[in-house]
Design a protein around this motif. Structure first.
Motif, PDB file in Angstrom:
ATOM      1  N   ASP A 135       0.832  -1.187   0.000  1.00 17.90           N
ATOM      2  CA  ASP A 135       0.000   0.000   0.000  1.00 17.90           C
ATOM      3  C   ASP A 135       0.874   1.248   0.000  1.00 17.90           C
ATOM      4  OD1 ASP A 135      -3.005   0.851   0.594  1.00 17.90           O
ATOM      5  OD2 ASP A 135      -1.691   2.156   1.763  1.00 17.90           O
ATOM      6  N   SER A 136       0.303   2.358  -0.434  1.00 22.04           N
ATOM      7  CA  SER A 136       1.071   3.606  -0.483  1.00 22.04           C
ATOM      8  C   SER A 136       1.552   4.025   0.896  1.00 22.04           C
ATOM      9  CB  SER A 136       0.213   4.722  -1.093  1.00 22.04           C
ATOM     10  OG  SER A 136      -0.948   4.930  -0.311  1.00 22.04           O
ATOM     11  N   ASN A 137       0.856   3.559   1.942  1.00 26.45           N
ATOM     12  CA  ASN A 137       1.264   3.860   3.315  1.00 26.45           C
ATOM     13  C   ASN A 137       2.013   2.680   3.922  1.00 26.45           C
ATOM     14  OD1 ASN A 137      -0.084   6.395   3.401  1.00 26.45           O
ATOM     15  ND2 ASN A 137      -2.018   5.290   3.633  1.00 26.45           N
ATOM     16  N   GLY A 138       2.536   1.818   3.080  1.00 26.10           N
ATOM     17  CA  GLY A 138       3.122   0.539   3.478  1.00 26.10           C
ATOM     18  C   GLY A 138       3.909   0.561   4.773  1.00 26.10           C
ATOM     19  N   GLY A 139       3.483  -0.279   5.718  1.00 25.55           N
ATOM     20  CA  GLY A 139       4.168  -0.403   6.987  1.00 25.55           C
ATOM     21  C   GLY A 139       3.830   0.673   7.990  1.00 25.55           C
ATOM     22  N   GLN A 140       3.221   1.725   7.560  1.00 26.00           N
ATOM     23  CA  GLN A 140       2.897   2.826   8.480  1.00 26.00           C
ATOM     24  C   GLN A 140       1.670   2.472   9.318  1.00 26.00           C
ATOM     25  OE1 GLN A 140       2.500   6.606   6.540  1.00 26.00           O
ATOM     26  NE2 GLN A 140       4.329   6.342   5.287  1.00 26.00           N
ATOM     27  N   LYS A 141       1.547   3.168  10.434  1.00 26.02           N
ATOM     28  CA  LYS A 141       0.387   3.025  11.286  1.00 26.02           C
ATOM     29  C   LYS A 141      -0.380   4.345  11.302  1.00 26.02           C
ATOM     30  CE  LYS A 141       2.035  -0.652  14.339  1.00 26.02           C
ATOM     31  NZ  LYS A 141       2.229  -1.087  15.750  1.00 26.02           N
ATOM     32  N   THR A 142      -1.677   4.245  11.147  1.00 21.97           N
ATOM     33  CA  THR A 142      -2.537   5.424  11.113  1.00 21.97           C
ATOM     34  C   THR A 142      -3.672   5.248  12.101  1.00 21.97           C
ATOM     35  OG1 THR A 142      -2.086   5.692   8.740  1.00 21.97           O
ATOM     36  CG2 THR A 142      -3.964   6.878   9.643  1.00 21.97           C
ATOM     37  N   GLU A 143      -3.949   6.296  12.834  1.00 22.39           N
ATOM     38  CA  GLU A 143      -5.101   6.273  13.738  1.00 22.39           C
ATOM     39  C   GLU A 143      -6.200   7.135  13.150  1.00 22.39           C
ATOM     40  OE1 GLU A 143      -6.043   7.701  18.240  1.00 22.39           O
ATOM     41  OE2 GLU A 143      -4.282   6.396  17.978  1.00 22.39           O
ATOM     42  N   MET A 144      -7.397   6.592  13.060  1.00 24.19           N
ATOM     43  CA  MET A 144      -8.486   7.321  12.410  1.00 24.19           C
ATOM     44  C   MET A 144      -9.831   6.919  12.993  1.00 24.19           C
ATOM     45  SD  MET A 144      -8.452   5.323   8.761  1.00 24.19           S
ATOM     46  CE  MET A 144      -8.938   3.603   8.602  1.00 24.19           C
ATOM     47  N   PRO A 145     -10.848   7.780  12.851  1.00 25.57           N
ATOM     48  CA  PRO A 145     -12.196   7.422  13.297  1.00 25.57           C
ATOM     49  C   PRO A 145     -12.802   6.374  12.374  1.00 25.57           C
ATOM     50  CG  PRO A 145     -11.945   9.803  12.990  1.00 25.57           C
ATOM     51  CD  PRO A 145     -10.774   9.159  12.338  1.00 25.57           C
ATOM     52  N   ASP A 146     -13.819   5.729  12.868  1.00 30.63           N
ATOM     53  CA  ASP A 146     -14.587   4.778  12.069  1.00 30.63           C
ATOM     54  C   ASP A 146     -15.831   5.494  11.560  1.00 30.63           C
ATOM     55  OD1 ASP A 146     -15.961   2.712  10.916  1.00 30.63           O
ATOM     56  OD2 ASP A 146     -16.267   1.575  12.772  1.00 30.63           O
ATOM     57  N   ALA A 147     -15.953   5.644  10.226  1.00 36.89           N
ATOM     58  CA  ALA A 147     -17.100   6.365   9.658  1.00 36.89           C
ATOM     59  C   ALA A 147     -18.426   5.736  10.071  1.00 36.89           C
ATOM     60  CB  ALA A 147     -16.989   6.394   8.138  1.00 36.89           C
ATOM     61  N   TYR A 148     -18.416   4.448  10.446  1.00 35.23           N
ATOM     62  CA  TYR A 148     -19.659   3.761  10.802  1.00 35.23           C
ATOM     63  C   TYR A 148     -19.940   3.801  12.300  1.00 35.23           C
ATOM     64  CZ  TYR A 148     -19.795   2.397   5.982  1.00 35.23           C
ATOM     65  OH  TYR A 148     -19.862   2.438   4.619  1.00 35.23           O
ATOM     66  N   SER A 149     -19.190   4.667  12.998  1.00 36.71           N
ATOM     67  CA  SER A 149     -19.456   4.868  14.423  1.00 36.71           C
ATOM     68  C   SER A 149     -20.272   6.129  14.671  1.00 36.71           C
ATOM     69  CB  SER A 149     -18.138   4.967  15.185  1.00 36.71           C
ATOM     70  OG  SER A 149     -17.445   6.171  14.869  1.00 36.71           O
ATOM     71  N   PHE A 150     -20.590   6.884  13.605  1.00 37.67           N
ATOM     72  CA  PHE A 150     -21.260   8.165  13.779  1.00 37.67           C
ATOM     73  C   PHE A 150     -22.764   8.036  13.558  1.00 37.67           C
ATOM     74  CE2 PHE A 150     -16.878   9.259  12.751  1.00 37.67           C
ATOM     75  CZ  PHE A 150     -16.599  10.203  13.725  1.00 37.67           C
ATOM     76  N   PRO A 151     -23.535   8.889  14.219  1.00 38.51           N
ATOM     77  CA  PRO A 151     -24.997   8.839  14.095  1.00 38.51           C
ATOM     78  C   PRO A 151     -25.463   9.448  12.781  1.00 38.51           C
ATOM     79  CG  PRO A 151     -24.376  10.658  15.513  1.00 38.51           C
ATOM     80  CD  PRO A 151     -23.104   9.921  15.188  1.00 38.51           C
ATOM     81  N   PRO A 152     -26.751   9.322  12.470  1.00 40.38           N
ATOM     82  CA  PRO A 152     -27.296   9.926  11.251  1.00 40.38           C
ATOM     83  C   PRO A 152     -27.139  11.445  11.264  1.00 40.38           C
ATOM     84  CG  PRO A 152     -28.821   8.311  12.143  1.00 40.38           C
ATOM     85  CD  PRO A 152     -27.757   8.514  13.184  1.00 40.38           C
ATOM     86  N   THR A 153     -27.055  12.015  10.081  1.00 44.67           N
ATOM     87  CA  THR A 153     -26.891  13.460   9.952  1.00 44.67           C
ATOM     88  C   THR A 153     -28.115  14.130   9.334  1.00 44.67           C
ATOM     89  OG1 THR A 153     -25.827  13.218   7.789  1.00 44.67           O
ATOM     90  CG2 THR A 153     -24.382  13.218   9.724  1.00 44.67           C
TER      91      THR A 153
END
Length: 736
Positions: free
Chosen positions: A88-106
């Motif tokens: 992957d373009s981020n090969g070997g890297q670690k990224t912390e990110m939110p889960d888009a499916y953890s958010f309520p309806p908008t």
């Protein structure tokens, strides 16, 4: 993983799952919290709390990037710590990110209710792409109407255009999702799995900004950040847009008003620097833009739009367009845009067959396809489609501070049989040819504009004899503020094209418009449509040698400004453009080196100045008490004369038009009162390129003429219009 879960997992990986929120994100299984995520390219995924505490590691459920696992009890504020595969373009890297499916309806139930009714007047605040912060996390919320789609995803440069990654949640046909981390400037589209299983890629119907042509992606843009500086204009514009106020309109195609030496059109910010002072110097009260909305084909001049909520990116970004409007307002000039709710083109990225069905357009081609333009017609009977259009009208008036909407092709909307032969159209429920659904849309739009946006107005380009176009809906009218007088335009141009020798045989063509001049609130248009497609320029229609052609043009413009109604002139006509308008070329500015062209420009400047300073020429444009014939029947000499009156009895102007190249000595006309008269304007003046025949101070005689007790003897200049006022009046027509 049980059989049902395995089937759902496979649907997620294939991009076929219609309700990913029911499977992805945080759920409970066997009484324990479980998290499922789809992260293509990930080697490993851990779940951590907002404080960084490790809550559990997720196991690979499918090699394409599906991970699942039990975690310690947590709320919706968990995050994903992703280790990327080496390829992957981020090969070997670690990224912390939110889960888009953890958010309520908008999207709220109330928004959905109003939209379903067709009454959400700020629908553009709900649908489309909006920068947003949800639970403290910045990102963009996306929403789109696609009730017949099996699955809808937002795709863009933020998710490798992979329709499996950000599948949206469905609420009664409105699909929405909040995607964390998506910022302004991101490119996006909607990928739909259509009703028949076909993959469809569409631009956002509510997109506020688009890629430059030939690109078709929408761009995330914040429409609320612009700091407007036209408060003074906005607070006072109702006065300037009143029916009794002067209105002189300069019509502009932004892409061809002026070009750089290398052929590039001027951008919005350059037009703000050059077009605004030009229009102000000429004295116009308003400017009108051919449709500034995003459109795929430049040759349509904007009249086949696909981005009704976005100014075209050909000339800059939406904020650049806002600045252009603002600069006009600072200069005291109102802004009108051409608005096109009549039809739209079939381009694949647009509204046609949006979710695999005829959603925005009628399915029946007898109602849904325009035979002349090869375009599709909106389904005005569908609440959501009607709401798409009514909210759009309000959007331009509110979010871009536009003052007026000139509604294009109204006649094509009103009649079911417009440009159709027998058998090619479907009668309405009463058996008639009136498009009842379109009529309802137009009335509703006008009610909203006049009810919700103080000072704004609408103008109908309506070419038939449909009654009460510019009368309130409460009276049974369509509710427009103004209507283009296409009859005046057609008849007067036909008359002016005649050799003066034969004009006596066509006299009714120059006088006929006064029979119905007060039936509607008319705008007198000499528009872009009259200088293309072999019709020739306005100057190109004038007969005679070079001097006579310009003299005819000057006399015609003088007549136009004296005639009841507001005035509109297309760019280039103000200085006598010789050739037809070409949207791919700039105006012929070099012509201003010629004395006659420069004189025509000076005349237009003077006409606007006199017009704005003379209440008799505008206060009673739509009131029969504002016009009196002196003589409309001198067919032998091709001369007409009349009086224009303002609200005050002392405010009046006498207009005399000589449409032959003959100087007429001692031409007697009756006048309203006994006094000396002076020339307020003479289109034959030397500074305009004329011969200089004039009258000076004109003595009134107690000799009856034309049913009046007093009269004057005039010397009528050749091919010229005279505007006379009593001597001693100020520039505004009142006694000094």
């Amino acid at each position: 993983m049980n059989t049902d879960a395995a089937s759902e997992a496979l649907a997620i990986v294939r991009g076929e799952h219609g309700d990913p929120f029911s499977f992805l994100g945080l759920h409970e299984e066997a009484g324990r919290p479980v998290v499922r995520v789809f992260v293509p390219g990930a080697a490993a995924v851990e779940v951590v709390s907002a404080s960084g505490k490790r809550l559990g590691a997720l196991a690979e459920a499918h090699p394409d990037g599906l991970f699942a696992g039990f975690v310690e009890p947590t709320g919706r504020d968990y995050r994903l710590k992703v280790t990327w595969k080496s390829k992957d373009s981020n090969g070997g890297q670690k990224t912390e990110m939110p889960d888009a499916y953890s958010f309520p309806p908008t999207v709220s139930d109330y928004d959905l209710y109003l939209f379903g009714e067709g009454n959400h007047n700020r629908l553009y605040d709900v649908l489309g792409a909006h920068l947003h912060e949800l639970d403290g996390t910045p990102g963009t919320r996306f929403a789109v109407w696609a009730p017949n789609a099996r699955r809808v995803s937002v795709v863009g440069d933020f998710n490798a255009w992979d329709g499996r990654r950000n599948v949206m949640r469905n609420h009664n046909g409105v699909w929405e999702v909040f995607v964390p981390g998506v910022r302004e400037g991101a490119l996006y589209k909607f990928e739909l799995l259509g009703a028949n299983g076909e993959l469809i890629l569409k631009a956002d119907p509510f997109g506020f900004f688009f890629e430059q042509h030939p690109g078709t992606a929408s761009i995330v843009h914040d429409p609320t950040r612009y700091a407007w500086a036209d408060d003074e204009w906005m607070s006072e514009r109702a006065k300037g847009n009143d029916l009794s106020a002067p209105m002189s309109i300069y019509e502009v195609h932004l892409g061809s008003w002026k070009l750089h030496e290398d052929g590039r059109p001027y951008l919005y910010h350059e037009l703000a620097e050059e077009l605004v002072p030009y229009v102000k110097d000429l004295g116009y009260t308003h400017v009108e833009f051919l449709p500034p909305t995003e459109h795929p084909f430049g040759g349509s001049w904007g009249y086949q739009p696909l981005g009704l909520y976005a100014p075209t990116s050909r000339f800059g970004n939406p904020d650049d367009f806002r600045r252009l409007v603002e600069e006009f307002h600072k200069a005291g000039i109102g802004v009108i845009i051409d608005w096109v709710p009549a039809h739209f083109p079939e381009d694949a990225h647009g509204l046609a067959n949006f979710d695999g069905t005829h959603l925005y357009e009628h399915a029946d081609p007898r109602k849904g396809r325009h035979p002349d333009w090869g375009t599709l017609i909106f389904n005005y009977g569908r609440n959501e489609v009607r709401n798409y259009l009514t909210a759009n009208a309000l959007f331009w008036l509110r979010e871009f501070h536009v003052d007026g909407l000139r509604v294009d092709a109204v006649a094509s909307m009103l009649y079911l049989d417009y440009s159709r032969e027998a058998g090619e159209w479907v009668p309405n429920e009463h058996g008639g040819n009136e498009n009842l659904e379109a009529i309802a849309l137009l009335r509703r739009t006008n009610e909203l504009v006049y009810g919700e946006v103080p000072g704004a107005f609408t103008v109908a380009e309506e070419s038939t004899a449909w009654p009460m176009v510019s009368r309130p809906t409460s009276m049974g009218g369509l509710g427009f503020g103004y209507k283009w007088n296409m009859g005046w335009m057609h008849d007067s141009l036909a008359y002016m094209q005649e050799d003066p020798m034969y004009r006596s045989y066509h006299h009714n063509e120059i006088t006929f418009s006064l029979i119905y001049a007060f039936n509607e609130n008319f705008v007198l248009p000499l528009s872009h449509d009259e200088v293309v497609h072999g019709k020739r320029s306005i100057l190109g229609r004038m007969p005679g040698d070079t001097w006579q052609r310009f003299a005819n043009l000057r006399a015609y413009y003088g007549f136009m400004y004296a005639h009841p109604g507001k005035q509109l002139l297309f760019m280039g006509s103000e200085f006598g453009q010789e050739r037809e308008w070409n949207h791919d070329a700039g105006l012929d500015w070099y012509l201003l080196d010629n004395e006659l062209n420069a004189g025509t420009l000076e005349l237009v400047r003077r006409l606007n100045t006199v017009y704005k300073a003379t209440p008799a020429l505008y206060e009673r444009d739509f009131d029969g008490r504002g016009f009196e014939w002196i003589s409309g029947g001198d067919t032998e000499n091709s001369v007409i004369s009349f009086v224009r009156r303002g609200e005050s009895p002392e405010d009046f102007v006498v207009a005399v038009c000589n449409f032959t190249p003959v100087v007429r000595e001692r031409y007697r006309i009756g006048v309203p009162e006994a006094d000396l008269y002076t020339e307020l304007l003479n289109t034959d003046a030397p500074e305009f390129g004329g011969s200089g025949v004039s009258n000076g101070r004109i003595a009134v005689e107690a000799l009856p003429e034309h049913g009046r007790e007093h009269s004057v003897n005039l010397t009528l200049p050749p091919l010229a219009t005279l505007l006379l006022q009593p001597a001693g009046r100020t520039a505004d027509g009142r006694s000094s």
